[in-house]
Scaffold this motif. Structure first.
Motif, short mmCIF file in Angstrom:
data_model
loop_
_atom_site.label_atom_id
_atom_site.label_comp_id
_atom_site.label_asym_id
_atom_site.label_seq_id
_atom_site.Cartn_x
_atom_site.Cartn_y
_atom_site.Cartn_z
N GLU A 129 0.81 -1.22 0.00
CA GLU A 129 0.00 0.00 0.00
C GLU A 129 0.85 1.27 0.00
OE1 GLU A 129 -2.65 -0.24 3.31
OE2 GLU A 129 -1.09 -0.03 4.78
N SER A 130 2.16 1.11 -0.03
CA SER A 130 3.05 2.27 -0.05
C SER A 130 2.91 3.05 -1.34
CB SER A 130 4.50 1.80 0.10
OG SER A 130 5.38 2.87 -0.13
N GLU A 131 2.90 4.35 -1.23
CA GLU A 131 2.86 5.22 -2.41
C GLU A 131 4.17 5.16 -3.19
OE1 GLU A 131 0.21 6.87 -3.66
OE2 GLU A 131 -0.94 5.91 -2.05
N ALA A 132 5.20 4.56 -2.58
CA ALA A 132 6.48 4.43 -3.27
C ALA A 132 6.43 3.35 -4.35
CB ALA A 132 7.59 4.11 -2.27
N ILE A 133 5.45 2.47 -4.28
CA ILE A 133 5.30 1.44 -5.30
C ILE A 133 4.69 2.10 -6.54
CG2 ILE A 133 4.19 -0.75 -5.91
CD1 ILE A 133 6.29 -1.03 -3.72
N GLU A 189 -10.39 -12.84 5.76
CA GLU A 189 -9.83 -11.59 6.29
C GLU A 189 -8.53 -11.23 5.60
OE1 GLU A 189 -7.89 -9.91 10.39
OE2 GLU A 189 -9.47 -11.41 10.56
N ALA A 190 -7.64 -12.21 5.45
CA ALA A 190 -6.35 -11.96 4.79
C ALA A 190 -6.56 -11.57 3.33
CB ALA A 190 -5.45 -13.20 4.88
N CYS A 191 -7.46 -12.29 2.65
CA CYS A 191 -7.74 -11.97 1.25
C CYS A 191 -8.30 -10.56 1.12
CB CYS A 191 -8.71 -12.98 0.65
SG CYS A 191 -7.97 -14.61 0.38
N ALA A 192 -9.28 -10.25 1.96
CA ALA A 192 -9.90 -8.92 1.89
C ALA A 192 -8.88 -7.83 2.19
CB ALA A 192 -11.07 -8.85 2.85
N GLU A 193 -8.05 -8.06 3.18
CA GLU A 193 -7.06 -7.05 3.57
C GLU A 193 -6.07 -6.78 2.45
OE1 GLU A 193 -3.46 -6.44 6.82
OE2 GLU A 193 -4.91 -8.04 7.13
N GLY A 198 -7.76 -5.84 -1.01
CA GLY A 198 -8.40 -4.53 -0.88
C GLY A 198 -7.44 -3.37 -1.13
N ILE A 199 -6.16 -3.65 -1.12
CA ILE A 199 -5.15 -2.61 -1.39
C ILE A 199 -5.11 -2.25 -2.87
CG2 ILE A 199 -2.65 -2.18 -1.41
CD1 ILE A 199 -2.51 -4.07 1.06
N VAL A 200 -5.41 -3.21 -3.71
CA VAL A 200 -5.28 -3.04 -5.16
C VAL A 200 -6.29 -2.01 -5.68
CG1 VAL A 200 -5.37 -4.22 -7.40
CG2 VAL A 200 -4.52 -5.43 -5.38
N ARG A 201 -5.81 -1.10 -6.49
CA ARG A 201 -6.68 -0.09 -7.13
C ARG A 201 -7.17 -0.66 -8.46
NH1 ARG A 201 -1.82 3.55 -6.43
NH2 ARG A 201 -1.53 3.04 -4.27
N TYR A 202 -8.23 -1.46 -8.36
CA TYR A 202 -8.73 -2.18 -9.53
C TYR A 202 -9.18 -1.24 -10.65
CZ TYR A 202 -8.56 -6.22 -6.51
OH TYR A 202 -8.13 -7.21 -5.68
N ALA A 203 -9.59 -0.05 -10.32
CA ALA A 203 -10.05 0.90 -11.33
C ALA A 203 -8.94 1.29 -12.31
CB ALA A 203 -10.63 2.15 -10.67
N THR A 204 -7.70 1.07 -11.92
CA THR A 204 -6.58 1.42 -12.81
C THR A 204 -6.16 0.26 -13.70
OG1 THR A 204 -4.86 0.83 -11.23
CG2 THR A 204 -5.72 3.09 -11.12
N ILE A 205 -6.78 -0.90 -13.51
CA ILE A 205 -6.47 -2.08 -14.33
C ILE A 205 -7.47 -2.13 -15.47
CG2 ILE A 205 -6.27 -4.59 -14.36
CD1 ILE A 205 -5.63 -4.46 -11.35
N PRO A 206 -7.01 -2.25 -16.71
CA PRO A 206 -7.94 -2.30 -17.85
C PRO A 206 -8.99 -3.41 -17.67
CG PRO A 206 -5.68 -2.13 -18.61
CD PRO A 206 -5.61 -2.36 -17.13
N ALA A 207 -10.20 -3.15 -18.14
CA ALA A 207 -11.33 -4.07 -17.95
C ALA A 207 -11.03 -5.46 -18.49
CB ALA A 207 -12.58 -3.50 -18.60
#
Length: 94
Positions: free
Chosen positions: A30-34, A60-64, A67-76
């Motif tokens: 989740e680091s902005e450095a990535i 819980e682990a899967c959701a956590e 949930g970090i991934v910004r799916y909106a930036t991945i092409p459909a």
């Protein structure tokens, strides 16, 4: 973190990556450095999850981590072809 960002794909393939404690992994992903594409972040999280014994790969682990991934930036089409099947393979599809 710059090293992790540059070599995330290679690091995620290493055994040491799979042994990282979940809080450390979360902090890295989740680091902005990535600055890699979100698909790389997703694949890195999946690699860690798939390497964990079933009790540690709970909802819980899967959701956590996923949930970090910004799916909106991945092409459909990539979401349908690459992301959805991997989530379903974990048994936690929404």
């Amino acid at each position: 973190l710059a090293f992790v960002s540059e070599y995330l794909e290679a690091l995620a393939a290493e055994e040491q990556w799979r042994r990282l404690p979940r809080p450390w992994l979360r902090a890295l992903l989740e680091s902005e450095a990535i600055t890699l594409p979100e698909l790389c972040v997703f694949q890195s999280a999946i690699a860690w999850l798939e390497a964990q014994p079933q009790p540690q790969r709970d909802g819980e682990a899967c959701a956590e981590l996923l949930g970090i991934v910004r799916y909106a930036t991945i092409p459909a089409d990539t979401l349908v072809d690459a992301v959805e099947p991997r989530i379903e393979s974990l048994g936690h599809a929404g």
